[in-house]
Scaffold this motif. Structure first.
Motif, PDB file in Angstrom:
ATOM      1  N   VAL A  28      71.516 -13.203 -28.590  1.00  0.00           N
ATOM      2  CA  VAL A  28      72.021 -12.082 -27.797  1.00  0.00           C
ATOM      3  C   VAL A  28      72.690 -11.071 -28.725  1.00  0.00           C
ATOM      4  CG1 VAL A  28      73.659 -11.409 -25.992  1.00  0.00           C
ATOM      5  CG2 VAL A  28      72.300 -13.513 -25.734  1.00  0.00           C
ATOM      6  N   TRP A  29      72.301  -9.821 -28.596  1.00  0.00           N
ATOM      7  CA  TRP A  29      72.921  -8.769 -29.414  1.00  0.00           C
ATOM      8  C   TRP A  29      74.426  -8.742 -29.186  1.00  0.00           C
ATOM      9  CZ3 TRP A  29      70.339  -6.750 -33.249  1.00  0.00           C
ATOM     10  CH2 TRP A  29      68.963  -6.553 -33.179  1.00  0.00           C
ATOM     11  N   GLY A  30      75.184  -8.801 -30.261  1.00  0.00           N
ATOM     12  CA  GLY A  30      76.646  -8.785 -30.187  1.00  0.00           C
ATOM     13  C   GLY A  30      77.271 -10.146 -30.013  1.00  0.00           C
ATOM     14  N   TYR A  31      76.470 -11.144 -29.624  1.00  0.00           N
ATOM     15  CA  TYR A  31      76.950 -12.526 -29.448  1.00  0.00           C
ATOM     16  C   TYR A  31      75.911 -13.466 -30.075  1.00  0.00           C
ATOM     17  CZ  TYR A  31      80.092 -10.577 -25.865  1.00  0.00           C
ATOM     18  OH  TYR A  31      81.033  -9.848 -25.189  1.00  0.00           O
ATOM     19  N   PRO A  32      75.819 -13.521 -31.394  1.00  0.00           N
ATOM     20  CA  PRO A  32      74.744 -14.294 -32.023  1.00  0.00           C
ATOM     21  C   PRO A  32      74.824 -15.799 -31.782  1.00  0.00           C
ATOM     22  CG  PRO A  32      76.293 -13.458 -33.670  1.00  0.00           C
ATOM     23  CD  PRO A  32      76.647 -12.790 -32.377  1.00  0.00           C
ATOM     24  N   GLY A  33      75.929 -16.286 -31.226  1.00  0.00           N
ATOM     25  CA  GLY A  33      76.002 -17.696 -30.844  1.00  0.00           C
ATOM     26  C   GLY A  33      75.445 -17.966 -29.457  1.00  0.00           C
ATOM     27  N   LEU A  34      75.031 -16.910 -28.754  1.00  0.00           N
ATOM     28  CA  LEU A  34      74.382 -17.040 -27.452  1.00  0.00           C
ATOM     29  C   LEU A  34      72.897 -16.739 -27.619  1.00  0.00           C
ATOM     30  CD1 LEU A  34      76.943 -15.163 -25.140  1.00  0.00           C
ATOM     31  CD2 LEU A  34      76.871 -17.609 -25.711  1.00  0.00           C
ATOM     32  N   HIS A  35      72.076 -17.438 -26.869  1.00  0.00           N
ATOM     33  CA  HIS A  35      70.627 -17.311 -27.005  1.00  0.00           C
ATOM     34  C   HIS A  35      70.002 -17.295 -25.615  1.00  0.00           C
ATOM     35  CE1 HIS A  35      71.288 -18.795 -31.205  1.00  0.00           C
ATOM     36  NE2 HIS A  35      72.275 -19.436 -30.585  1.00  0.00           N
ATOM     37  N   VAL A  36      68.955 -16.487 -25.426  1.00  0.00           N
ATOM     38  CA  VAL A  36      68.177 -16.503 -24.186  1.00  0.00           C
ATOM     39  C   VAL A  36      66.799 -17.043 -24.530  1.00  0.00           C
ATOM     40  CG1 VAL A  36      67.170 -15.160 -22.312  1.00  0.00           C
ATOM     41  CG2 VAL A  36      69.459 -14.599 -23.156  1.00  0.00           C
ATOM     42  N   VAL A  37      66.474 -18.218 -23.984  1.00  0.00           N
ATOM     43  CA  VAL A  37      65.231 -18.913 -24.346  1.00  0.00           C
ATOM     44  C   VAL A  37      64.541 -19.355 -23.057  1.00  0.00           C
ATOM     45  CG1 VAL A  37      64.213 -20.709 -25.788  1.00  0.00           C
ATOM     46  CG2 VAL A  37      66.359 -19.679 -26.479  1.00  0.00           C
ATOM     47  N   GLN A  61      67.585  -1.339 -26.612  1.00  0.00           N
ATOM     48  CA  GLN A  61      66.248  -1.554 -26.077  1.00  0.00           C
ATOM     49  C   GLN A  61      66.068  -2.890 -25.364  1.00  0.00           C
ATOM     50  OE1 GLN A  61      64.294  -1.174 -29.858  1.00  0.00           O
ATOM     51  NE2 GLN A  61      63.888   1.019 -29.594  1.00  0.00           N
ATOM     52  N   GLY A  62      67.014  -3.792 -25.506  1.00  0.00           N
ATOM     53  CA  GLY A  62      66.896  -5.103 -24.885  1.00  0.00           C
ATOM     54  C   GLY A  62      68.145  -5.915 -25.099  1.00  0.00           C
ATOM     55  N   VAL A  63      68.069  -7.190 -24.789  1.00  0.00           N
ATOM     56  CA  VAL A  63      69.266  -8.047 -24.783  1.00  0.00           C
ATOM     57  C   VAL A  63      69.297  -9.019 -25.958  1.00  0.00           C
ATOM     58  CG1 VAL A  63      70.491  -9.831 -23.445  1.00  0.00           C
ATOM     59  CG2 VAL A  63      69.555  -7.819 -22.295  1.00  0.00           C
ATOM     60  N   VAL A  64      68.117  -9.464 -26.435  1.00  0.00           N
ATOM     61  CA  VAL A  64      68.094 -10.414 -27.545  1.00  0.00           C
ATOM     62  C   VAL A  64      67.276  -9.854 -28.698  1.00  0.00           C
ATOM     63  CG1 VAL A  64      68.412 -12.417 -26.054  1.00  0.00           C
ATOM     64  CG2 VAL A  64      66.090 -11.690 -26.646  1.00  0.00           C
ATOM     65  N   ASP A  65      67.604 -10.327 -29.911  1.00  0.00           N
ATOM     66  CA  ASP A  65      66.834  -9.914 -31.088  1.00  0.00           C
ATOM     67  C   ASP A  65      65.566 -10.765 -31.191  1.00  0.00           C
ATOM     68  OD1 ASP A  65      67.501 -12.379 -32.328  1.00  0.00           O
ATOM     69  OD2 ASP A  65      69.242 -11.532 -33.336  1.00  0.00           O
ATOM     70  N   LEU A  80      60.113 -12.526 -14.399  1.00  0.00           N
ATOM     71  CA  LEU A  80      60.286 -12.505 -15.846  1.00  0.00           C
ATOM     72  C   LEU A  80      61.170 -11.348 -16.274  1.00  0.00           C
ATOM     73  CD1 LEU A  80      56.490 -12.950 -16.678  1.00  0.00           C
ATOM     74  CD2 LEU A  80      58.225 -14.748 -16.876  1.00  0.00           C
ATOM     75  N   GLY A  81      61.657 -11.423 -17.529  1.00  0.00           N
ATOM     76  CA  GLY A  81      62.288 -10.284 -18.168  1.00  0.00           C
ATOM     77  C   GLY A  81      63.730 -10.054 -17.763  1.00  0.00           C
ATOM     78  N   GLY A  82      64.216  -8.859 -18.144  1.00  0.00           N
ATOM     79  CA  GLY A  82      65.590  -8.470 -17.849  1.00  0.00           C
ATOM     80  C   GLY A  82      66.565  -8.773 -18.969  1.00  0.00           C
ATOM     81  N   ALA A  83      66.187  -9.676 -19.900  1.00  0.00           N
ATOM     82  CA  ALA A  83      66.999  -9.966 -21.088  1.00  0.00           C
ATOM     83  C   ALA A  83      66.033 -10.106 -22.257  1.00  0.00           C
ATOM     84  CB  ALA A  83      67.826 -11.228 -20.902  1.00  0.00           C
ATOM     85  N   VAL A  84      65.258  -9.032 -22.479  1.00  0.00           N
ATOM     86  CA  VAL A  84      64.041  -9.142 -23.273  1.00  0.00           C
ATOM     87  C   VAL A  84      64.284  -9.023 -24.771  1.00  0.00           C
ATOM     88  CG1 VAL A  84      62.633  -8.262 -21.382  1.00  0.00           C
ATOM     89  CG2 VAL A  84      63.543  -6.665 -23.079  1.00  0.00           C
ATOM     90  N   VAL A  85      63.307  -9.534 -25.527  1.00  0.00           N
ATOM     91  CA  VAL A  85      63.278  -9.389 -26.979  1.00  0.00           C
ATOM     92  C   VAL A  85      63.191  -7.904 -27.332  1.00  0.00           C
ATOM     93  CG1 VAL A  85      61.912  -9.853 -29.047  1.00  0.00           C
ATOM     94  CG2 VAL A  85      62.179 -11.633 -27.303  1.00  0.00           C
ATOM     95  N   SER A  86      63.947  -7.488 -28.351  1.00  0.00           N
ATOM     96  CA  SER A  86      64.015  -6.057 -28.667  1.00  0.00           C
ATOM     97  C   SER A  86      64.430  -5.861 -30.117  1.00  0.00           C
ATOM     98  CB  SER A  86      65.025  -5.362 -27.754  1.00  0.00           C
ATOM     99  OG  SER A  86      66.322  -5.923 -27.928  1.00  0.00           O
ATOM    100  N   GLY A  87      64.260  -4.609 -30.576  1.00  0.00           N
ATOM    101  CA  GLY A  87      64.637  -4.262 -31.943  1.00  0.00           C
ATOM    102  C   GLY A  87      66.064  -3.805 -32.083  1.00  0.00           C
TER     103      GLY A  87
END
Length: 547
Positions: free
Chosen positions: A491-500, A482-486, A471-478
């Motif tokens: 994805v931070w900086g690429y809002p058209g990309l998503h990690v699900v 602190q992480g890779v996705v909001d 698990l993890g490595g591209a985690v939900v974050s503030g």
């Protein structure tokens, strides 16, 4: 408006990707799913794990099965492959995690996750056909309850919640879950081969629910295609490039365009692709937090094996996991079984060694035991009827430990590697696992009337734990520090990309994570707008201003 081949490309068809495929199709998006593995009919699965070409995933040598095995310096990983991802070879076990998971500091400040995810856990349970308690009882269930009592934790013993259709054994009926919109189903025969692939049709794999319904709504699934590149497209959206899975030559490289891309290739696949895209410059602005807080569910696989057992004991009869108990407040133990004849994974098993000693001492302990009792060692180590002579103990913890993954050059290629990460070191052995295995072994010996011993694994001898829940490595974050996705899985900086998928899970749940991955995916895509509708989610700039 810029024309795209697809509105959304989903990379992977496991618990996250299948949810995205169904829910986004229902919202009007044109969804295309790429899956590296093959599509299976029920009768395509291996009859036993010895049918290596249908069981193991190693496409470069012609093996297109359901079981992936990956190796890092600090852990060996068991994962899934095929249309339906890990649901094809997981153990149908669908627990909700305890309070510690929702209160983990990585994401606790971002919301009340227990309350926010509660309705999505309910939806996930309905979709996956969860039976809250395994309905059958046999020798294994009694052995596990007895082991829990022997350890003084009998009050924690429970029957597992499982995603299986328990109709009349072997009888096929019209879809009993979705008002006839799903495929026909066949009642479970308790054959035990859930993790090799359910040839009966009783297991509630994603091919039987989310993906079947998604295809009815127009989603398309392309198997045996491996995504090798995702990069921004001039004018907006992204280009997604795939090749034929496992091909050495004639890789059939293709590129399509999509307005948005969902990464759901499993933790290993998603991390590997994101790391390579950052390294190659295709996605250079990916957060530097990529790879941090990679989790193994603080996991170990031990067990107990007898030299022989009476056939009427039927240790291999039942679904893969049926019961569990807690050795202590953070250490969760489940019984695991393979069906008769599925003995291949027994090659990983060996004697239990003291994990707190040096490698030389561990090897000495192992060799010493073999020399003192060579006949017993040979009988315990035999693969003959291995799945029918013992019980695997899957041990998971809510402990705060992690790895950090990155790329390194090896034989001219850039491959994933690991280092100890934040929190405690990722454990190479779990004392609680050894206690549980010894208690289970004592009960197996009592039930069978023959000698039984606690067993470990060869990777554990060398200080490398096994995990089925990477698990993890591209985690939900503030924030991207602190992480890779909001909190919306963008994805931070690429809002058209998503990690699900599991890569977004921020903490060790201490239970099988499939239900949690599904619930987190349900929540994430429930917040997407309908196609061409107004997006009511805050922008990432607004989130950062609040943070």
């Amino acid at each position: 408006m810029t024309a795209f081949d697809h509105d959304v490309v989903v990379i992977g068809s496991g618990f996250g990707g299948s949810v995205a495929a169904l829910r986004l199709s229902a919202k009007g998006y044109r969804v295309h799913v790429y899956e590296a593995g093959r599509r299976f009919a029920d009768t395509d699965f291996a009859k036993t794990s010895w049918n290596v070409r249908r069981y193991l995933w190693a496409p470069a040598i012609g093996c297109f099965g359901v079981q992936r095995i990956h190796r890092l310096p600090h852990v060996m990983i068991l994962a899934g492959a095929g249309v339906g991802g890990g649901s094809l070879n997981y153990a149908n076990t669908l627990y909700e995690p305890g309070p510690a998971f929702f209160a983990d500091p990585q994401w606790a400040a971002l919301g009340d996750w227990h309350d926010e995810l509660a309705p999505h856990y309910a939806t996930a349970k309905r979709m996956l056909g969860v039976v809250e308690q395994y309905p059958h009882s046999g020798p294994v269930e009694r052995i596990m309850e007895g082991a829990a009592n022997d350890l003084g934790v009998g009050d924690t013993f429970r029957r597992a919640p499982v995603g299986v259709f328990f109709g009349a054994p072997g009888e096929t009926v019209p879809d009993p879950f979705f008002g006839g919109d799903g495929p026909d189903r066949t009642g479970c025969t308790l054959c035990g081969n859930c993790m090799v692939g359910c040839r009966v049709g009783a297991k509630n794999t994603l091919a039987k629910n989310y993906l079947a319904l998604a295809e009815r709504l127009g989603a398309t699934i392309e198997p045996l295609r491996t995504v090798v590149e995702v990069r921004p497209r001039a004018g907006g959206g992204y280009e997604v490039t795939t090749v034929r899975s496992g091909a050495w030559l004639a890789r059939d490289r293709r590129t399509v365009s999509a307005e948005q891309v969902v990464f759901a290739a499993g933790t290993w696949g998603t991390q590997q692709l994101l790391h390579r895209m950052k390294d190659s410059g295709a996605l250079p602005a990916l957060p530097d937090a990529l790879g941090r807080l990679t989790r193994t569910n603080s996991e170990a696989l031990d067990g107990a094996v007898a030299v022989a057992v009476p056939e009427e004991l039927e240790l291999a009869r039942g679904v893969a996991i049926t019961t569990s108990f807690h050795v202590d407040e953070r250490t969760h133990v489940e019984n695991v079984r393979y069906g008769p004849g599925s003995n291949l994974m027994g090659m990983l098993a060996t004697g239990l060694v003291p994990g707190d000693r040096s490698l030389l001492a561990r090897l000495g302990s192992l060799v010493g035991g073999m020399l003192r009792h060579p006949v017993t060692a040979l009988r315990l180590g035999s693969l003959r009827r291995w799945s029918e002579r013992g019980i695997i103990a899957l041990v998971m913890q809510t402990a705060d430990n992690s790895l950090t993954l990155s790329l390194r050059r090896r034989f001219g290629r850039r491959v994933l590697t690991s280092a100890q990460g934040e929190g405690d070191p990722n454990p190479s052995h779990l004392p609680g696992a050894h206690l549980a295995a010894q208690a289970i072994a004592a009960r197996v010996a009592s039930a069978s009337g023959v000698h039984a011993e606690a067993r470990g694994s060869w990777p554990e001898v060398f200080g490398i734990p096994l995990t089925a829940h990477f698990l993890g490595g591209a985690v939900v974050s503030g924030s991207p520090d602190q992480g890779v996705v909001d909190r919306y899985h963008r994805v931070w900086g690429y809002p058209g990309l998503h990690v699900v998928d599991g890569a977004a899970v921020p903490a060790n749940p201490g239970v099988n994570p499939s239900l949690t991955i599904t619930a987190m995916a349900e929540r994430a895509v429930s917040l997407w707008p309908r196609r061409s509708g107004a997006d009511e989610r805050p922008t990432q700039e607004e989130l950062l201003a609040r943070h």
